[in-house]
Every structure is written in C-alpha cells, then in structure tokens.
Scaffold this motif. Structure first.
Motif, mmCIF file in Angstrom:
data_model
loop_
_atom_site.group_PDB
_atom_site.id
_atom_site.type_symbol
_atom_site.label_atom_id
_atom_site.label_comp_id
_atom_site.label_asym_id
_atom_site.label_seq_id
_atom_site.Cartn_x
_atom_site.Cartn_y
_atom_site.Cartn_z
ATOM 1 N N UNK A 6 44.060 41.918 54.896
ATOM 2 C CA UNK A 6 43.736 41.613 53.512
ATOM 3 C C UNK A 6 43.716 40.108 53.311
ATOM 4 N N UNK A 7 42.664 39.646 52.662
ATOM 5 C CA UNK A 7 42.539 38.230 52.344
ATOM 6 C C UNK A 7 42.557 38.097 50.824
ATOM 7 N N UNK A 8 43.365 37.197 50.322
ATOM 8 C CA UNK A 8 43.513 37.074 48.871
ATOM 9 C C UNK A 8 42.917 35.768 48.374
ATOM 10 N N UNK A 9 42.440 35.797 47.148
ATOM 11 C CA UNK A 9 41.887 34.597 46.532
ATOM 12 C C UNK A 9 42.363 34.536 45.084
ATOM 13 N N UNK A 10 42.888 33.392 44.687
ATOM 14 C CA UNK A 10 43.359 33.238 43.301
ATOM 15 C C UNK A 10 42.220 32.787 42.423
ATOM 16 N N UNK A 11 42.263 33.176 41.178
ATOM 17 C CA UNK A 11 41.268 32.642 40.257
ATOM 18 C C UNK A 11 41.810 32.584 38.843
ATOM 19 N N UNK A 12 41.142 31.748 38.053
ATOM 20 C CA UNK A 12 41.503 31.596 36.649
ATOM 21 C C UNK A 12 40.230 31.533 35.833
ATOM 22 N N UNK A 13 40.386 31.419 34.533
ATOM 23 C CA UNK A 13 39.231 31.502 33.643
ATOM 24 C C UNK A 13 39.389 30.543 32.477
ATOM 25 N N UNK A 14 38.279 29.956 32.056
ATOM 26 C CA UNK A 14 38.263 29.087 30.876
ATOM 27 C C UNK A 14 37.105 29.539 29.993
ATOM 28 N N UNK A 15 37.381 29.806 28.722
ATOM 29 C CA UNK A 15 36.294 30.149 27.800
ATOM 30 C C UNK A 15 35.655 28.858 27.325
#
Ligand SMILES: Nc1nc2c(ncn2[C@@H]2O[C@H](COP(=O)(O)OP(=O)(O)OP(=O)(O)O)[C@@H](O)[C@H]2O)c(=O)[nH]1
Ligand SMILES: [Mg+2]
Lengths: 206, 138
Positions: A77-86
């Motif tokens: 399993x390979x994980x990737x972090x992410x976030x969001x900006x409106x």
C-alpha cells in the motif's frame, strides 16, 4: 470492508462540505525527497483536516504470472496525503503531498499530467534527495518552484549558489519557507501561481 | 561548504499509456514498476470512466433501498460535491477500487461527474488569477 454500519462512516464535517456551486477542481503537487516537509505543508494550508488516499499495488515481475489470485503476488500500500482550499464558490484547489519514488506516481491517474504545477521542497542538509524528483518534473514538462524548508541546523546558501547547484534556469523561483507556518506555505503557493501566470504571459515553458 | 551539484534534464516525449510488460526476473536489483491491484472494467459499450483524483462526484438523489451498502455510502457522502480522492479517504478504499465503484454509479446514472481543470500548454490566465485571489483571502 464493512459498509453496513454506514451511518458511522466518517464523512466531511458540516463546515467542510463543498457548496453545490463547486464546478471544478484544480490540483497542485508538493514533491520532494523523504522527510522534507511535504505532509507538514499540506496540513498547514489546507481548509480541511488533511486526508490520506491509498493505492494498493502488486509488485510485478517477481514470479508473477497471469493467474490472478496467485499467492506469489504481494500487495503493498502506498499512501498520499492531501488537503483542500476553497478558492471561490465554483473552484476548489487540491494539494497532494506525493511519495518521493517516481515509480509510485502512475498509480494515481493523472496526478502529474493534470497538475497546474508543483512545489519542490528541499532540505539543504540533504539537497540531493530532491534531485531526482526535479528531473522527473522537467522530463514531464510540469512547471515548478523550489521552496527551501529551513530546518534550524541546515546550512544556508545564497539563492544564486543554490540555483547553480540545482542547475535551475533564472526564471524559476527559489524561496525560503517554514512549512509549519500557514502564512509561509501560502506564500510558496502564491509564488508558484505568480510563476505560472508569468509563463501564461510569455508563452510556453523553455 | 559547497552544495552537491544537480544536472538539469530535458523534457521527454510522454511515455506510452501502458507500462511495459514485466520482464522475467533475472536477478536485476532495479525494482519493477508496480501494478494497480484493481482496474476499471469496461462498461457495456466498452467506455471507461476517466476519473481523476480531483474529479468531483455529486449524487443525483438520495440512495434508494435497492442500492448496495457501498453505493449507498458513496451517495450519502456525495450529497454535496466531493472529490474521488476524498471519497477514497473517507471510505478507506484504494483509489482504483474507488474508481470502480464510481464507474458503476455513473453507469447507473446515480451520480454526476464534474471534470477537473487540467494544465494546458498555454495556461488559462483567468483561472490562475482566480486561484491567486482565493489564496490571498486565506
Ligand atoms: N524545524 C523544522 N521542522 C520541520 C519543518 N518542516 C517539517 N518539519 C519536521 O520534519 C519532519 C518531516 O516532515 P514531514 O512533513 O513529515 O515530511 P514529509 O516530506 O511528508 O516526509 P515523508 O512523507 O516521510 O517523505 C516532521 O517531524 C516535521 O515536524 C520545518 O520547517 N522546520
Ligand atoms: Mg509525508
């Protein structure tokens, strides 16, 4: 996976819901070698609590035949972090902190192909851990800026010395930052956007 | 102290869409390209939903009793627009498994898809300006 207790599946908090007017999303990738601060940067500018998406892959080429379900396949399993900006009511920006090794990138459809641009984080104690990823971006024609994450005991080089060491053309922005600080991470993103805008004015890259 | 020296690389033509078939292992140390565990099966007409990490998914309606638990979970999460990446994170499903599930929902016309805006050779200045204004307000 148990979906039956689906009332208990965590979803976005009410204040994290995107409005129905949200028409489209854009993405920026944050890359760099091991431990340079990618996850920290995603977390410091995101509107939402950072999330993690995973991809499961099988290691090909180690005695694997076409017999699916063959026990010789190992899943990783390979994980990737992410976030969001409106950005506006209509437009959403996603930031992905990608794993360093390029062989994982194609696991995610369109991760680099569609990205507006990239931030390459470097740590001057280990500049070379971000060399490979820069080359990969150049090969793929993904525009990027370089952000030097200033760790306290890291050597400090004048920008022009770094530019020479990183073999970057004069127009590529290089800046210092502290990715733990929201204002600093935001300034890095603004610098990337201004750079992309200048490319839009002068024509294509190179 | 002198920093280590990198050498710039040139743009390459895009690689072929499929990774090359794995070579038989011959003691070579270089790790082979990983393969996705899940792939999206073609729908009846052979079309395949090209879902990006940031494609936004919106439910057309509340889940019906006939929906599978997985489908109902997606439909509930997508009452408001939500990216494929977020769905994958909240449902704890690998991205490619998530795209399989969403493709089913698209085929059944239970969800709407809002495609992302991707990088173009000539960037869209008004788009970049909108992003800058949005960031400035942070
Ligand atoms: N002093 C200092 N520490 C930092 C800074 N940025 C990150 N760190 C710390 O450095 C460590 C690595 O940061 P991460 O954000 O996890 O780095 P990463 O690039 O996501 O790491 P990998 O995903 O493991 O490759 C963490 O312990 C951070 O708290 C910084 O600007 N200054
Ligand atoms: Mg990380």
């Amino acid at each position: 996976m148990d979906f039956n207790g689906s009332d208990t599946i965590p979803g976005p908090r009410t204040e994290d819901h995107l409005p129905h007017t949200a028409q489209a999303a854009v993405k920026i990738v944050i890359v760099g070698g091991f431990g340079v601060g990618k996850t920290t940067m995603v977390g410091s500018v995101s509107d939402i609590r950072p999330l993690t998406t995973e991809e499961t892959m099988t290691q090909a080429g180690i005695g694997v035949d076409d017999n699916y379900g063959s026990e010789s396949k190992t899943a990783t399993t390979v994980a990737m972090d992410f976030g969001r900006i409106s950005v506006t009511d209509k437009l959403v920006l996603y930031l992905f902190g990608t794993p360093g090794q390029e062989r994982f990138w194609f696991l995610w459809n369109g991760l680099f192909e569609g990205a507006l641009g990239a931030v390459v984080l470097v740590d001057t104690r280990r500049l070379e851990v971000s060399f490979d990823v820069m080359g990969r971006l150049e090969e793929r024609g993904v525009p990027f800026v370089v952000a030097v994450n200033s760790f306290p005991d890291a050597p400090r080089y004048p920008v022009e010395e770094l530019r020479t060491a990183l073999d970057l053309t004069p127009e590529i922005p290089i800046m210092e930052c502290d990715v733990r600080r929201r204002a600093s991470s935001k300034e890095v993103l603004m610098t990337l956007m201004r750079f992309l805008h200048s490319i839009a004015l002068t024509g294509a890259l190179t | 102290m002198t920093p280590p020296q990198r050498k710039r690389r040139e743009p390459k033509p895009p690689p072929p869409p499929q990774p090359p078939a794995p070579q038989p292992a011959d003691g070579e140390a270089e790790p082979k390209n990983p393969e996705r565990l899940y792939t999206v099966a073609g729908s009846e007409d052979g079309a395949r939903a090209e879902l990006d990490l940031v494609t936004l998914i919106v439910a057309r309606d509340a889940p019906q009793p006939a929906a599978s638990p997985e489908q109902a979970a997606v439909l509930r999460l997508c009452a408001n627009p939500l990216s494929v990446a977020e769905l994958s994170a909240y449902l704890n499903l690998p991205f490619s498994a998530m795209t399989v599930l969403i493709t089913e929902l698209i085929t059944a016309e239970l969800v709407q898809v809002r495609a992302p805006i991707v990088r173009r050779a000539v960037p869209d200045r008004s788009l970049l300006e909108a992003v800058m204004h949005g960031l400035q307000r942070l």
